[in-house]
Design a protein around this motif. Sequence first.
Motif, PDB file in Angstrom:
ATOM      1  N   CYS A  49     -58.123  69.528 -37.957  1.00  0.00           N
ATOM      2  CA  CYS A  49     -58.705  69.431 -39.295  1.00  0.00           C
ATOM      3  C   CYS A  49     -59.028  67.993 -39.666  1.00  0.00           C
ATOM      4  O   CYS A  49     -58.313  67.063 -39.277  1.00  0.00           O
ATOM      5  CB  CYS A  49     -57.746  70.045 -40.313  1.00  0.00           C
ATOM      6  N   ASP A  50     -60.128  67.840 -40.399  1.00  0.00           N
ATOM      7  CA  ASP A  50     -60.522  66.520 -40.889  1.00  0.00           C
ATOM      8  C   ASP A  50     -59.467  66.004 -41.856  1.00  0.00           C
ATOM      9  O   ASP A  50     -58.752  66.775 -42.498  1.00  0.00           O
ATOM     10  CB  ASP A  50     -61.873  66.597 -41.611  1.00  0.00           C
ATOM     11  N   SER A  51     -59.412  64.703 -41.986  1.00  0.00           N
ATOM     12  CA  SER A  51     -58.458  64.082 -42.892  1.00  0.00           C
ATOM     13  C   SER A  51     -58.807  64.457 -44.337  1.00  0.00           C
ATOM     14  O   SER A  51     -59.976  64.580 -44.693  1.00  0.00           O
ATOM     15  CB  SER A  51     -58.478  62.590 -42.616  1.00  0.00           C
ATOM     16  N   THR A  62     -52.774  60.979 -47.844  1.00  0.00           N
ATOM     17  CA  THR A  62     -53.798  61.290 -46.850  1.00  0.00           C
ATOM     18  C   THR A  62     -53.123  62.076 -45.737  1.00  0.00           C
ATOM     19  O   THR A  62     -52.098  61.643 -45.204  1.00  0.00           O
ATOM     20  CB  THR A  62     -54.418  59.998 -46.275  1.00  0.00           C
ATOM     21  N   MET A  63     -53.703  63.230 -45.438  1.00  0.00           N
ATOM     22  CA  MET A  63     -53.145  64.072 -44.377  1.00  0.00           C
ATOM     23  C   MET A  63     -54.193  64.315 -43.311  1.00  0.00           C
ATOM     24  O   MET A  63     -55.360  64.527 -43.619  1.00  0.00           O
ATOM     25  CB  MET A  63     -52.653  65.403 -44.940  1.00  0.00           C
ATOM     26  N   GLU A  64     -53.744  64.270 -42.078  1.00  0.00           N
ATOM     27  CA  GLU A  64     -54.606  64.548 -40.942  1.00  0.00           C
ATOM     28  C   GLU A  64     -53.772  65.335 -39.950  1.00  0.00           C
ATOM     29  O   GLU A  64     -52.624  64.965 -39.669  1.00  0.00           O
ATOM     30  CB  GLU A  64     -55.061  63.238 -40.318  1.00  0.00           C
ATOM     31  N   GLY A  65     -54.329  66.422 -39.459  1.00  0.00           N
ATOM     32  CA  GLY A  65     -53.509  67.189 -38.535  1.00  0.00           C
ATOM     33  C   GLY A  65     -54.201  68.400 -37.962  1.00  0.00           C
ATOM     34  O   GLY A  65     -55.424  68.550 -38.045  1.00  0.00           O
ATOM     35  N   MET A  81     -48.995  62.227 -42.203  1.00  0.00           N
ATOM     36  CA  MET A  81     -49.166  62.128 -43.652  1.00  0.00           C
ATOM     37  C   MET A  81     -48.881  60.688 -44.053  1.00  0.00           C
ATOM     38  O   MET A  81     -47.841  60.126 -43.696  1.00  0.00           O
ATOM     39  CB  MET A  81     -48.197  63.076 -44.364  1.00  0.00           C
ATOM     40  N   ILE A  82     -49.823  60.087 -44.769  1.00  0.00           N
ATOM     41  CA  ILE A  82     -49.664  58.711 -45.259  1.00  0.00           C
ATOM     42  C   ILE A  82     -49.599  58.769 -46.781  1.00  0.00           C
ATOM     43  O   ILE A  82     -50.490  59.340 -47.425  1.00  0.00           O
ATOM     44  CB  ILE A  82     -50.820  57.806 -44.795  1.00  0.00           C
ATOM     45  N   ILE A  83     -48.551  58.187 -47.333  1.00  0.00           N
ATOM     46  CA  ILE A  83     -48.388  58.119 -48.788  1.00  0.00           C
ATOM     47  C   ILE A  83     -48.500  56.654 -49.187  1.00  0.00           C
ATOM     48  O   ILE A  83     -47.694  55.821 -48.770  1.00  0.00           O
ATOM     49  CB  ILE A  83     -47.028  58.687 -49.232  1.00  0.00           C
TER      50      ILE A  83
END
Length: 173
Positions: A49-51, A62-65, A81-83
Motif C-alpha cells: 500500500c502507498d504511504s 505516516t504509515m507505509e506497509g 509507522m512514523i509519528i
Amino acid sequence: MKKVLFTALVSLSIMFVPYSSSIAQSNKMNDLASIDQMYGSKLVGTWNCDSVKMEVEDATVTMEGSASYFTNKRSNTFGTMIIDYPKENITLEYDYFGTGTWEINNKKLVEILEDIKLTNISHPYMDQSFNMTDIFPKNISASSSIISLSQSNLTLKDDTEGVIFTCSKKIVK
C-alpha cells in the motif's frame, strides 16, 4: 363484468406486488453476495500500500506497509509507522506487525485487528518506560468501503476517518 375484472386485477396486483418486491430484494441480496464473494477471491494475496499521512492531535502519522489476506479469512499487516511531533521536535519510527481476520460484507472490507506488535526502531530505549504496544487495545474492528478492486489494484476508503488507501498486489514469482 368490468367491475369483477377490475376487482380481480386489483386483487392479483396486490398479491403480486409484495411477491415481486421480495423477488427483487432477494435478487439484489444474491447479487450483492456474488459481488462480495468475487471481491473476497480477488482480495486474497499480499498487497503493498502507498504511504498514508494523517493528522492526529499534535502529531502527523505516516504509515507505509503491506497486508496479506488468506483464504481462511486470516490476515497479517506489517510496515512502518512514523509519528512526528513538530512542536516538540520529536520523530518516532516504529515497525508494526498485526494479525487478524477479515470478511467482505456489502462491498465493505471488515477487519478485526486481534493483536499488534510495535517495535520502536528510532528510540528503542524509550520502550522501557513507554511501550507503544501496551496502549493498543486488542480486537480493534475497522470497516472500509471498497472503491475499486481488481486482480492487481485495490482502493479503500476508511469508513471512520475517510482516509483513502491505494494498494497494488504483490506479484508472486
